[in-house]
Scaffold this motif. Structure first.
Motif, mmCIF file in Angstrom:
data_model
loop_
_atom_site.group_PDB
_atom_site.id
_atom_site.type_symbol
_atom_site.label_atom_id
_atom_site.label_comp_id
_atom_site.label_asym_id
_atom_site.label_seq_id
_atom_site.Cartn_x
_atom_site.Cartn_y
_atom_site.Cartn_z
ATOM 1 N N MET A 21 99.764 55.208 55.673
ATOM 2 C CA MET A 21 99.202 55.617 54.354
ATOM 3 C C MET A 21 99.924 55.467 53.033
ATOM 4 N N VAL A 22 100.963 55.865 53.180
ATOM 5 C CA VAL A 22 101.933 55.675 52.077
ATOM 6 C C VAL A 22 102.194 54.140 51.669
ATOM 7 N N PHE A 23 102.505 53.303 52.419
ATOM 8 C CA PHE A 23 102.603 51.927 52.337
ATOM 9 C C PHE A 23 101.163 51.364 52.014
ATOM 10 N N GLY A 24 100.053 51.721 52.514
ATOM 11 C CA GLY A 24 98.877 51.205 52.117
ATOM 12 C C GLY A 24 98.618 51.459 50.509
ATOM 13 N N VAL A 25 98.639 52.641 50.379
ATOM 14 C CA VAL A 25 98.193 53.064 48.975
ATOM 15 C C VAL A 25 99.324 52.327 47.973
ATOM 16 N N LEU A 26 100.537 52.271 48.497
ATOM 17 C CA LEU A 26 101.692 51.749 47.212
ATOM 18 C C LEU A 26 101.303 50.232 47.264
ATOM 19 N N LEU A 27 101.053 49.540 48.067
ATOM 20 C CA LEU A 27 100.615 48.028 48.058
ATOM 21 C C LEU A 27 99.299 47.910 47.402
ATOM 22 N N TRP A 28 98.354 48.713 47.518
ATOM 23 C CA TRP A 28 97.108 48.742 46.867
ATOM 24 C C TRP A 28 97.401 48.795 45.329
ATOM 25 N N ALA A 29 98.140 50.035 45.104
ATOM 26 C CA ALA A 29 98.737 50.023 43.670
ATOM 27 C C ALA A 29 99.273 48.738 42.992
ATOM 28 N N ILE A 30 100.412 48.167 43.762
ATOM 29 C CA ILE A 30 100.864 46.904 43.405
ATOM 30 C C ILE A 30 99.853 45.832 43.123
ATOM 31 N N PHE A 31 98.858 45.859 44.087
ATOM 32 C CA PHE A 31 97.752 44.845 43.863
ATOM 33 C C PHE A 31 96.927 45.201 42.432
ATOM 34 N N ALA A 32 96.660 46.095 42.341
ATOM 35 C CA ALA A 32 95.861 46.828 41.158
ATOM 36 C C ALA A 32 96.614 46.418 39.838
ATOM 37 N N ALA A 33 98.095 46.650 40.107
ATOM 38 C CA ALA A 33 98.725 46.446 38.707
ATOM 39 C C ALA A 33 98.834 44.945 38.541
ATOM 40 N N GLY A 34 98.976 43.994 39.618
ATOM 41 C CA GLY A 34 98.873 42.637 39.162
ATOM 42 C C GLY A 34 97.513 42.211 38.642
ATOM 43 N N LEU A 35 96.508 42.841 39.138
ATOM 44 C CA LEU A 35 95.085 42.450 38.245
ATOM 45 C C LEU A 35 95.277 42.849 36.828
ATOM 46 N N VAL A 36 95.690 44.047 36.568
ATOM 47 C CA VAL A 36 95.852 44.408 35.328
ATOM 48 C C VAL A 36 96.519 43.692 34.360
ATOM 49 N N TYR A 37 97.806 43.178 34.974
ATOM 50 C CA TYR A 37 98.943 42.436 34.370
ATOM 51 C C TYR A 37 98.128 40.861 34.066
ATOM 52 N N ALA A 38 96.927 40.189 34.880
ATOM 53 C CA ALA A 38 96.352 39.367 34.649
ATOM 54 C C ALA A 38 95.234 39.481 33.699
ATOM 55 N N VAL A 39 94.742 40.452 33.635
ATOM 56 C CA VAL A 39 93.819 40.802 32.565
ATOM 57 C C VAL A 39 94.363 41.003 31.228
ATOM 58 N N MET A 40 95.521 41.402 30.998
ATOM 59 C CA MET A 40 96.340 41.783 29.893
ATOM 60 C C MET A 40 96.933 40.304 29.407
ATOM 61 N N ILE A 159 87.880 56.086 62.630
ATOM 62 C CA ILE A 159 87.056 55.092 62.182
ATOM 63 C C ILE A 159 86.357 55.368 60.915
ATOM 64 N N ASP A 160 86.982 56.192 60.105
ATOM 65 C CA ASP A 160 86.551 56.410 58.782
ATOM 66 C C ASP A 160 86.897 55.358 57.745
ATOM 67 N N TRP A 161 86.051 54.771 57.299
ATOM 68 C CA TRP A 161 86.279 53.596 56.599
ATOM 69 C C TRP A 161 87.117 53.532 55.473
ATOM 70 N N ARG A 162 87.229 55.001 54.637
ATOM 71 C CA ARG A 162 87.941 54.983 53.627
ATOM 72 C C ARG A 162 89.390 55.084 53.800
ATOM 73 N N ARG A 163 89.585 55.984 55.038
ATOM 74 C CA ARG A 163 90.906 55.994 55.117
ATOM 75 C C ARG A 163 91.580 54.707 55.764
ATOM 76 N N SER A 164 90.785 53.923 56.676
ATOM 77 C CA SER A 164 90.933 52.677 57.026
ATOM 78 C C SER A 164 91.372 51.701 55.937
ATOM 79 N N LEU A 165 90.486 51.735 54.999
ATOM 80 C CA LEU A 165 90.956 50.917 53.896
ATOM 81 C C LEU A 165 92.071 51.025 53.075
ATOM 82 N N LEU A 166 92.253 52.289 53.000
ATOM 83 C CA LEU A 166 93.683 52.747 52.180
ATOM 84 C C LEU A 166 94.782 52.205 53.084
ATOM 85 N N ARG A 167 94.750 52.344 54.259
ATOM 86 C CA ARG A 167 95.785 52.104 55.255
ATOM 87 C C ARG A 167 96.078 50.658 55.350
ATOM 88 N N PHE A 168 94.875 49.941 55.452
ATOM 89 C CA PHE A 168 95.001 48.506 55.544
ATOM 90 C C PHE A 168 96.114 47.702 55.081
#
Length: 266
Positions: A21-40, A159-168
């Motif tokens: 979960m920690v690694f998943g959330v961290l990587l999602w945050a990096i991905f989101a930061a990349g999108l923000v950078y692209a928009v800016m 099999i909870d899709w929210r947790r699975s998505l965060l961990r993905f």
């Protein structure tokens, strides 16, 4: 206060699940930061491309779920009060014991000799699939263990899709995802044995997966099979283990014994 499934959750699942979960959330945050950078920086092609592929994946996911539901209702046999009521009662009682908010829809299907069972979530609810070969090979107590194992996946949130998505995204970390998946099996074995109320049936049900014989099922010796775990070569066994998504069956039997009969293990 922890529910019964959380109390039986394997310590490795707790550890690996949190790390994933920690690694998943961290990587999602990096991905989101990349999108923000692209928009800016007005790199809109990155944003539009991401949204396009996300939409394609989402549509494919939804369509796939609808097609799979259509297939199983047309080709599998739905267990219920008027269809295999003894199996239905096992599922109903097990779901209540682990506090599931709904009883999973359970199907039996022609597996062509494959002895197995599956838990999954689709649009429209929770599901458990039982193969015909498993029903033929197992005793009622063993079937109850298998059903309990699959209910454990639902009750433990596997099999909870929210947790699975965060961990993905965390699955990119070498060996971590596989270790997490293996540890979940230990948890669900405990839940299955708890619901079966028969440790010998639980251990022998796992041995049936290895043996696959209806004829030999009544004379199987779970203790002898468990002893095979000590015969696995350490180095080769470790290499096979870390690359596997499931623990060795002999180790799963050993883990059940250690959990439910700790005084009898060395």
């Amino acid at each position: 206060m922890e529910n019964v499934v959380d109390q039986m959750r394997h310590r490795k699942e707790r550890l690996y699940g949190r790390l994933l979960m920690v690694f998943g959330v961290l990587l999602w945050a990096i991905f989101a930061a990349g999108l923000v950078y692209a928009v800016m920086n007005e790199i809109y092609s990155v944003l539009y491309g991401t949204l396009f592929y996300a939409l394609i994946l989402w549509i494919s996911f939804i369509v796939g779920h609808f097609l799979l539901r259509a297939y199983i209702y047309g080709h599998y046999v739905l267990v219920g009060p008027e269809q295999f009521p003894h199996l239905h009662q096992m599922v109903v009682e097990g779901a209540a014991a682990v506090n599931l908010p709904e009883v999973p829809k359970t199907f039996v299907f022609n597996s062509g000799g494959l002895i197995n069972a599956f838990a999954l979530r689709l649009i429209g609810g929770r599901y458990v699939w039982l193969t015909s070969a498993l029903i033929d090979a197992d005793t009622d107590a063993q079937v109850r263990f298998v059903i309990g194992h699959e209910l454990g996946h639902h009750a433990a949130g596997h099999i909870d899709w929210r947790r699975s998505l965060l961990r993905f995204p965390g699955y990119v970390v070498p060996f971590l995802g596989a270790a997490y998946l293996r540890s979940r099996e230990y948890t669900c074995d405990r839940v299955g044995a708890y619901l079966a109320q028969d440790l010998d049936a639980a251990r022998s049900a796992l041995q049936v997966l290895a043996c696959g014989s209806i004829r030999l099922n009544p004379v199987m010796n779970p203790q002898a099979f468990e002893a095979q775990e000590a015969m696995v070569p350490r180095v080769a066994g470790f290499i096979l283990h870390i690359f596997s998504l499931y623990p060795r069956l002999s180790r799963r039997v050993e883990e059940l014994t250690r959990y439910f009969q700790p005084a009898q293990t060395v």
